[in-house]
Enzyme design. Structure first.
Site, PDB file in Angstrom:
ATOM      1  N   LEU A   1       0.825  -1.201   0.000  1.00 22.03           N
ATOM      2  CA  LEU A   1       0.000   0.000   0.000  1.00 22.03           C
ATOM      3  C   LEU A   1       0.865   1.258   0.000  1.00 22.03           C
ATOM      4  CD1 LEU A   1      -2.874   1.229   0.258  1.00 22.03           C
ATOM      5  CD2 LEU A   1      -2.562   1.116   2.739  1.00 22.03           C
ATOM      6  N   ASP A   2       1.945   1.242   0.771  1.00 21.22           N
ATOM      7  CA  ASP A   2       2.806   2.417   0.851  1.00 21.22           C
ATOM      8  C   ASP A   2       3.627   2.609  -0.416  1.00 21.22           C
ATOM      9  OD1 ASP A   2       3.837   4.612   2.683  1.00 21.22           O
ATOM     10  OD2 ASP A   2       5.715   3.612   2.127  1.00 21.22           O
TER      11      ASP A   2
ATOM     12  N   GLU B   1       2.550   1.925  -3.367  1.00 20.37           N
ATOM     13  CA  GLU B   1       1.607   2.468  -4.338  1.00 20.37           C
ATOM     14  C   GLU B   1       1.255   3.921  -4.034  1.00 20.37           C
ATOM     15  OE1 GLU B   1      -1.620  -0.253  -4.005  1.00 20.37           O
ATOM     16  OE2 GLU B   1      -0.652  -1.813  -5.211  1.00 20.37           O
ATOM     17  N   ASP B   2       1.154   4.262  -2.752  1.00 19.14           N
ATOM     18  CA  ASP B   2       0.773   5.610  -2.343  1.00 19.14           C
ATOM     19  C   ASP B   2       1.577   5.963  -1.089  1.00 19.14           C
ATOM     20  OD1 ASP B   2      -0.451   8.025  -1.952  1.00 19.14           O
ATOM     21  OD2 ASP B   2      -2.332   7.198  -1.173  1.00 19.14           O
ATOM     22  N   GLN B   3       2.765   6.510  -1.286  1.00 16.32           N
ATOM     23  CA  GLN B   3       3.708   6.680  -0.183  1.00 16.32           C
ATOM     24  C   GLN B   3       3.190   7.635   0.885  1.00 16.32           C
ATOM     25  OE1 GLN B   3       7.778   7.390  -1.006  1.00 16.32           O
ATOM     26  NE2 GLN B   3       8.010   5.635  -2.348  1.00 16.32           N
TER      27      GLN B   3
END
Length: 435
Positions: A140-141, A143-145
């Site tokens: 998840l991070d 993909e979208d830090q």
């Protein structure tokens, strides 16, 4: 007050009577509020009560596994293989960098080997559940830090990163051979926090898991402290993809470590500006009162002696100690400084040498840990006979450091050597609050 450079302050990468909670699938790990008895107060800026996972979680006591409550997925070797294949597929799809995937696989096998040593009959379920949760958070991070603000408050919902971190580290701790020194001192801290005072813990720093070790050690005796400590955290635990999910579950003052300030010369000025912003956030917290802040004045993790292999607390930076003391004194709120000693390097030791690049390899073990606090140390009492300001600063830092070392040696004796002698030491009262 002229703001001191925060680089000098930077530290390293942090009761219920129910059984302690180990891993559970994320969908089952929703919590209810108000299930635990807490002090009837909240700190300035708010604070959460510890949460109790709902039914269906995998439960195990701190002294050994007991039962599985509710539905449990079939987690076996096939499930582990599926997780590894999923990691590799994400690399093929270009969604996960190859180096992150490589480090994750190494972590998975290290974690598996360590948890299997704790003797829990549910070990395979715990391993796969925890590693799956971590993988989903890492993906998840990527993909979208997530970007940390100078003052970061633990993220508790919609995903409870704090409970996730506790669940992940808990099966690595051998509670039978773990100790807390001077529980009464932590109770004294709570009383002062209740009165609106601030508390600063001057501590050594051993692993990336320090915050979880502290919280696990105190969750029965001092649950409010467990969840509300604010950690001065170096940038490495804020940028490493495998470490970020754990950092997201802690209250942090984010700084660039003095030891890594000059790793990349073109970034030095940016790091200094960021540290100044964090310093202002710390000052605001202290002015509000009822905050407890953990800092490692050494500026990084302890390392073993290259000749003997023995581990000792790294020396404190005098300027870091003095800057923190002055911030506390100028806050306008009563403040108290306590020396804190941590011994937990066996469960996740740092690399032998300080590394410049992000993405260290992690070696993990199942082992006993120790945490101890000594009585408050007052600057005026320690420095009353000193001749000048420089001597006073050095004397105060030395006194704090020596207390940390003394406590560390008692913890070491209890965990590794002569348990009987350590338990009978009059200077430190060792206990196991989880019993």
């Amino acid at each position: 007050m002229q703001a001191p450079p925060l680089a000098a302050l930077s530290g390293g990468a942090w009761a219920s009577h129910r059984p302690a909670i180990l891993a559970a699938p994320a969908s089952l790990r929703r919590s209810r509020r108000g299930a635990l008895r807490l002090p009837a107060w909240r700190a300035a800026g708010g604070g959460r009560a510890p949460r109790v996972p709902a039914k269906g979680a995998v439960l195990a006591s701190d002294m050994g596994a007991e039962e599985v409550v509710g539905p449990s997925p079939l987690l076996d070797a096939r499930g582990e293989q599926e997780l590894v294949l999923r990691i590799r597929k994400e690399v093929e799809k270009g969604k996960l960098p190859a180096d992150v995937a490589h480090n994750f696989e190494n972590l998975f096998y290290n974690y598996k080997n360590a948890v299997l040593k704790n003797g829990d009959p549910n070990a395979h379920q715990i391993i796969l559940s925890n590693m799956t949760d971590l993988f989903e958070r890492v993906l998840l991070d990527v993909e979208d830090q997530f970007t940390f603000q100078p003052y970061h408050k633990a993220i508790r919902e919609p995903f409870d990163y704090y409970t996730f971190g506790q669940n992940y580290i808990r099966p690595l701790v051998d509670f039978r051979n773990s100790y807390v020194g001077n529980v009464s001192v932590f109770s004294d801290m709570e009383k002062k926090l209740q009165q609106g005072h601030n508390v600063v813990l001057m501590s050594n720093h051993q692993t990336e898991a320090d915050p979880a070790v502290i919280a696990l050690s105190l969750e029965r005796s001092n649950p409010w402290i467990s969840e509300n400590i604010v950690y001065v955290a170096g940038d490495r635990v804020l940028t490493d993809p495998l470490c970020k999910p754990f950092s997201m579950g802690r209250n942090l003052l984010c700084v660039y470590s003095k030891k890594h300030m000059n790793d990349f010369p073109e970034l030095v000025e940016m790091k200094r500006r960021a540290n100044t912003r964090s310093l202002k956030e710390m000052a605001l917290l202290l002015r509000g009162g009822s905050h407890i802040i953990w800092i490692a004045p050494s500026g990084g993790r302890d390392r073993p002696d290259p000749l003997t292999g023995e581990w000792h607390p790294a020396p404190f930076d005098v300027s870091a100690v003095d800057n923190m003391r002055r911030l506390l004194e100028h806050s306008g709120v009563p403040g108290h400084i306590y020396p804190l000693s941590l011994l937990c390097y066996e469960i996740m030791p740092p690399p032998q040498q300080i590394e410049k690049e992000i993405g260290e390899q992690r070696v993990i073990s199942f082992h006993g840990v120790g945490l101890s606090a000594a009585e408050e140390i007052k600057y005026g009492d320690v420095t009353a006979q000193t001749q000048n300001a420089d001597e006073a600063r050095e004397k105060f830092s030395e006194t704090l450091y020596n207390s940390v070392v003394d406590q560390y040696n008692v913890l070491k004796s209890a965990i590794f050597r002569d348990r009987g002698a350590a338990l009978s030491n009059p200077a430190i009262s060792l206990s196991q609050p989880w019993r």
